[in-house]
Structures are given as C-alpha cells and as structure tokens.
Design a protein around this motif. Structure first.
Motif, PDB file in Angstrom:
ATOM      1  N   ALA A  20       0.828  -1.208   0.000  1.00 52.90           N
ATOM      2  CA  ALA A  20       0.000   0.000   0.000  1.00 52.90           C
ATOM      3  C   ALA A  20       0.862   1.257   0.000  1.00 52.90           C
ATOM      4  N   ILE A  21       1.883   1.271   0.831  1.00 47.72           N
ATOM      5  CA  ILE A  21       2.751   2.449   0.923  1.00 47.72           C
ATOM      6  C   ILE A  21       3.527   2.648  -0.370  1.00 47.72           C
ATOM      7  N   GLN A  22       4.052   1.577  -0.916  1.00 47.85           N
ATOM      8  CA  GLN A  22       4.810   1.692  -2.166  1.00 47.85           C
ATOM      9  C   GLN A  22       3.923   2.206  -3.293  1.00 47.85           C
ATOM     10  N   ARG A  23       2.679   1.791  -3.302  1.00 44.88           N
ATOM     11  CA  ARG A  23       1.746   2.250  -4.338  1.00 44.88           C
ATOM     12  C   ARG A  23       1.545   3.760  -4.255  1.00 44.88           C
ATOM     13  N   VAL A  24       1.426   4.279  -3.038  1.00 49.72           N
ATOM     14  CA  VAL A  24       1.231   5.715  -2.871  1.00 49.72           C
ATOM     15  C   VAL A  24       2.492   6.476  -3.259  1.00 49.72           C
ATOM     16  N   LEU A  30      -0.370  12.528  -2.659  1.00 46.32           N
ATOM     17  CA  LEU A  30      -0.335  12.281  -1.228  1.00 46.32           C
ATOM     18  C   LEU A  30      -1.561  12.765  -0.464  1.00 46.32           C
ATOM     19  N   VAL A  31      -2.373  13.647  -1.055  1.00 45.60           N
ATOM     20  CA  VAL A  31      -3.533  14.194  -0.344  1.00 45.60           C
ATOM     21  C   VAL A  31      -4.743  14.206  -1.271  1.00 45.60           C
ATOM     22  N   LEU A  32      -5.888  13.690  -0.778  1.00 46.74           N
ATOM     23  CA  LEU A  32      -7.155  13.695  -1.512  1.00 46.74           C
ATOM     24  C   LEU A  32      -6.992  13.201  -2.946  1.00 46.74           C
ATOM     25  N   GLY A  33      -6.406  12.018  -3.048  1.00 42.52           N
ATOM     26  CA  GLY A  33      -6.197  11.413  -4.356  1.00 42.52           C
ATOM     27  C   GLY A  33      -6.986  10.129  -4.516  1.00 42.52           C
ATOM     28  N   PRO A  34      -6.529   9.247  -5.388  1.00 42.86           N
ATOM     29  CA  PRO A  34      -7.292   8.030  -5.714  1.00 42.86           C
ATOM     30  C   PRO A  34      -7.421   7.055  -4.545  1.00 42.86           C
ATOM     31  N   VAL A  55     -11.727  12.129   7.103  1.00 46.19           N
ATOM     32  CA  VAL A  55     -11.124  13.303   7.743  1.00 46.19           C
ATOM     33  C   VAL A  55      -9.899  12.850   8.526  1.00 46.19           C
ATOM     34  N   ALA A  56      -9.287  13.780   9.262  1.00 45.54           N
ATOM     35  CA  ALA A  56      -7.999  13.499   9.889  1.00 45.54           C
ATOM     36  C   ALA A  56      -8.095  12.648  11.144  1.00 45.54           C
ATOM     37  N   ASN A  57      -9.231  12.670  11.834  1.00 41.69           N
ATOM     38  CA  ASN A  57      -9.361  11.888  13.064  1.00 41.69           C
ATOM     39  C   ASN A  57     -10.831  11.783  13.446  1.00 41.69           C
ATOM     40  N   GLY A  58     -11.109  10.963  14.440  1.00 43.44           N
ATOM     41  CA  GLY A  58     -12.484  10.715  14.821  1.00 43.44           C
ATOM     42  C   GLY A  58     -13.173  11.885  15.496  1.00 43.44           C
ATOM     43  N   THR A  59     -12.422  12.685  16.242  1.00 40.16           N
ATOM     44  CA  THR A  59     -13.039  13.842  16.900  1.00 40.16           C
ATOM     45  C   THR A  59     -13.436  14.903  15.884  1.00 40.16           C
ATOM     46  N   ASP A  60     -12.600  15.114  14.872  1.00 39.31           N
ATOM     47  CA  ASP A  60     -12.991  16.009  13.781  1.00 39.31           C
ATOM     48  C   ASP A  60     -14.239  15.490  13.081  1.00 39.31           C
ATOM     49  N   ALA A  61     -14.347  14.167  12.968  1.00 40.47           N
ATOM     50  CA  ALA A  61     -15.533  13.589  12.330  1.00 40.47           C
ATOM     51  C   ALA A  61     -16.797  13.958  13.110  1.00 40.47           C
ATOM     52  N   ILE A  62     -16.731  13.871  14.435  1.00 43.11           N
ATOM     53  CA  ILE A  62     -17.881  14.251  15.254  1.00 43.11           C
ATOM     54  C   ILE A  62     -18.191  15.736  15.076  1.00 43.11           C
ATOM     55  N   LEU A 231      -7.843  12.965   5.561  1.00 42.84           N
ATOM     56  CA  LEU A 231      -7.151  11.683   5.629  1.00 42.84           C
ATOM     57  C   LEU A 231      -6.137  11.645   4.492  1.00 42.84           C
ATOM     58  N   ASP A 232      -4.865  11.333   4.816  1.00 41.83           N
ATOM     59  CA  ASP A 232      -3.874  11.342   3.734  1.00 41.83           C
ATOM     60  C   ASP A 232      -3.892  10.025   2.958  1.00 41.83           C
ATOM     61  N   GLU A 233      -3.269  10.043   1.815  1.00 37.71           N
ATOM     62  CA  GLU A 233      -3.288   8.901   0.903  1.00 37.71           C
ATOM     63  C   GLU A 233      -2.654   7.645   1.508  1.00 37.71           C
ATOM     64  N   MET A 234      -1.591   7.842   2.301  1.00 37.55           N
ATOM     65  CA  MET A 234      -0.935   6.690   2.924  1.00 37.55           C
ATOM     66  C   MET A 234      -1.900   5.944   3.840  1.00 37.55           C
ATOM     67  N   GLN A 235      -2.563   6.690   4.722  1.00 40.61           N
ATOM     68  CA  GLN A 235      -3.480   6.050   5.663  1.00 40.61           C
ATOM     69  C   GLN A 235      -4.676   5.437   4.932  1.00 40.61           C
ATOM     70  N   ALA A 236      -5.158   6.102   3.898  1.00 37.89           N
ATOM     71  CA  ALA A 236      -6.269   5.550   3.130  1.00 37.89           C
ATOM     72  C   ALA A 236      -5.875   4.224   2.485  1.00 37.89           C
ATOM     73  N   ALA A 237      -4.675   4.159   1.946  1.00 33.11           N
ATOM     74  CA  ALA A 237      -4.206   2.927   1.305  1.00 33.11           C
ATOM     75  C   ALA A 237      -4.074   1.802   2.326  1.00 33.11           C
ATOM     76  N   VAL A 238      -3.560   2.122   3.509  1.00 27.37           N
ATOM     77  CA  VAL A 238      -3.424   1.118   4.569  1.00 27.37           C
ATOM     78  C   VAL A 238      -4.805   0.634   5.023  1.00 27.37           C
ATOM     79  N   LEU A 239      -5.745   1.549   5.179  1.00 27.58           N
ATOM     80  CA  LEU A 239      -7.103   1.168   5.582  1.00 27.58           C
ATOM     81  C   LEU A 239      -7.766   0.280   4.532  1.00 27.58           C
TER      82      LEU A 239
END
Length: 364
Positions: A20-24, A30-34, A55-62, A231-239
C-alpha cells in the motif's frame, strides 16, 4: 502482556502494508487522491450507506458532522458521559453545550428513556455512542424517536466498526455517523484518521466543504466553521488493505470475549455483555467493586489492564462547577468499577487462558 500489541498486527500484515505504501509513493499523489476515493467508496459499500467522507481523526468527524447538522454556539448536544469527552470536546469546539445522559449499567450504552429525557428538555441534537464495541441495543428505537421529533441523530461508531443490529450495520441508523481509525480501533490505520458516513447527499456535501477550508471552489471560501482535516493517501491505502480482514478480526475478538466469559469465575466480578453480531469486541470491560485491587493483582502477574474511562465527562475539571448538580448514578458507579482486559485479534488462546487464570487467582 500488553493491553494491545500493535506490532503483532503490523507484522501479520507487513506485506499488505508495504504494498500500500509503495503504491502511494509511486503515484506521487499524497492528499485527496485516488486512494482516499477508493477507501471512501469501499467503506461506504461495506456499511451499506451512500456516502463516506474521510477526515484526519475521529473527533474532527464528530465536530464536522455536528456542524453539518447546523449545531452552533449555545445549542445543546445530548451525549453519554462515559465515553471520555470526545463528543463533549467536539461540541465545545463549536460553542455548543453537552447535555449529559446516563447509561444502562449492563450494556454501558445510551438508552431510549434518556434520549426521551433530552428531547423533553428541548435538545435538538443527539449523539449515540456504541461503546466498547457493543451496538446500543435500542438504536433503532432511538433513531425512530429522533426522526419523529425532528431531532438530528449522530451515531458515534469509533469503537464499533462492523457491529450489526438486526442485520444492519451501525452507522446506518442515524442522520450521519462518525468513525475513528486510530491504530487501536477494530479498523485502525498506522496513524490518525476518521470519517463521517451518511445516506444524505446534502450532509455529505457540507462535510466535504468543511473538511477543506470551506471551499466551494479552490481558494473560494463560502462555508463558515471549516478547517483543514483530511485523511492522507498513505493512511487511506493502509485502511483499504485492512478493510477486507475486518470481519475476521471482529470474529476473533468475539472468540476471545467468549473465552473470557466462559472461563472467568469469580464471585466479585461481573462479566460484560459480549456476544452476537451486535458485539465486535473492541474492548472487553468487566466490573468489580474492588477494581483497583484486581488491577494491582494483574499488574503483579505481568498483565496490563486499563480503565475506559476513569472520569465521567460531567466531572471533568475543564467544566468546573458547571455540572455540579448533574447526577448520573450508573455512569458514576461504572467509573469506579470498570476494568479493561487485553482483547485484540492477534492474542493467542494461551495468552487468553493466562489472563483467565490470573483473574481467577485474585484474592481481594
């Protein structure tokens, strides 16, 4: 023994994480991409809802979900007081005031009767937290009551990814739902992350604007109360790599909880509701009137434990005497009795049995 061994999770998924990381990195985006778009689509499909806005974290989501509902300064937001201030913090950031609800002593979750109390008091916004991985048993009735009263309902699903009520995923009952992808969550990233899900296109569109400065076009700000929370692309790919294994991980958590419930036999311990598709084993939380003695015993046995959570929200120092006259007897008692045991998918049966034996050997 740790309360949660994230290194074991990383090791078990090392190949998927690396890919996932290598793909990104190879993409250069790195931000708001595929990767973000792909994860948002996959997570919405998994839940059975129309929209997911990361989004960046759960509290921001609330916070952004509440803002999308129209919550503003001076409004009251009904919430439980046993979930460590996350909703209260989000409400305060808007200038709103928490209206604290008591919980059921057995499920530790929000109840319909307390929501009725809030609605009778004129509260127009409710947050229903599915705590410890157990779906609030009355969520369908709560959602119907809120809808009938014109009250907006947000489900806080930060600890309940994949829990189901009557075959329906939590996060699909309210007007919107918030999720956290903090590393220890059932679906956790390698850093912070969060999302809002909803079936309403207008709410989804407002949150997309609010997560990026309030832009309606690049550098054109039309939405007040916005921020930069992406949410950045790295974390999205890992998720995306972790999502296919979520249900299996939840099933393993249930197995561990069932092993605890079958094996722990102690007259001074009350075991939790921890079975069925409503429960995804985010935390295994028992009760004892002599909780601190039990925790000390486990520590001496080399077993970590934790308290989720030791201070009810309405007794937090930040509020001073604001809620001095508010009494939530179930919440206040639970705070003195609850104790969390290790429960994560990578635990072995031998480790679970070690915890059981240690708990049973406790002599207060």
């Amino acid at each position: 023994m740790q309360i949660n061994d994230l290194s074991a999770r990383i090791k078990a998924n090392e190949q998927a994480i690396t890919g996932a990381i290598q793909r990104v990195v190879a993409s250069g985006w790195l931000v708001l991409g595929p990767e973000v778009k792909q994860f948002e689509s996959a997570f919405a499909q998994y839940l059975g809802t129309e929209h997911c806005i990361s989004v960046a974290n759960g509290t921001d989501a609330i916070e952004l979900a509440l803002r999308s509902f129209g919550v503003g300064p001076g409004d009251r937001v009904a919430t439980v007081a046993n979930a460590s201030m996350y909703t209260a913090t989000a409400a305060q950031a808007i200038g709103a005031q928490p209206f604290f609800l008591d919980v059921d002593p057995d499920t530790r979750n929000i109840t319909l009767i307390e929501v009725e109390r809030a609605i009778a008091a004129g509260v127009r916004f409710v947050v229903a937290t599915h705590l410890y991985g157990l779906a609030a048993p009355e969520i369908l009735q709560i959602a119907q009551r809120c809808a009938d009263s014109g009250v907006k309902l947000l489900e806080d699903c930060a600890q309940a990814h994949g829990a189901r009520v009557d075959g329906r995923m939590v996060g699909t009952f309210g007007d919107a739902a918030s999720f956290s992808f903090y590393p220890t969550k059932n679906l956790g990233a390698l850093g912070d992350g969060g999302a809002v899900t909803t079936r309403h296109a207008d709410i989804a569109e407002r949150i997309r604007r609010l997560r990026q400065y309030g832009w309606t076009d690049k550098y054109k700000v039309e939405f007040a109360g916005a921020r930069n929370t992406r949410l950045d692309e790295m974390q999205a790919a890992v998720l995306s790599a972790f999502l296919p294994g979520l249900d299996a991980g939840n099933e393993r958590r249930r197995e561990i909880a069932a092993r605890y419930n079958a094996g722990i036999r102690h007259p001074q311990i009350q075991l939790p509701v921890a079975a069925g598709p409503e429960y995804v084993g985010h935390l295994y939380v028992l009760r004892s009137a002599q909780r601190d003695s039990l925790r000390q015993h486990l520590r001496a046995e080399g077993i970590a434990s934790d308290i989720h959570y030791p201070i009810p929200d309405h007794r937090q120092p930040v509020f001073g005497d604001l809620y001095a006259d508010v009494h939530l007897p179930n919440t206040e008692r639970l705070a003195t009795e609850i104790l969390t045991l290790p429960c994560y998918p990578e635990m072995t049966d031998a480790q679970v049995d070690q915890v059981v034996a240690s708990v049973n050997s406790w002599r207060p």
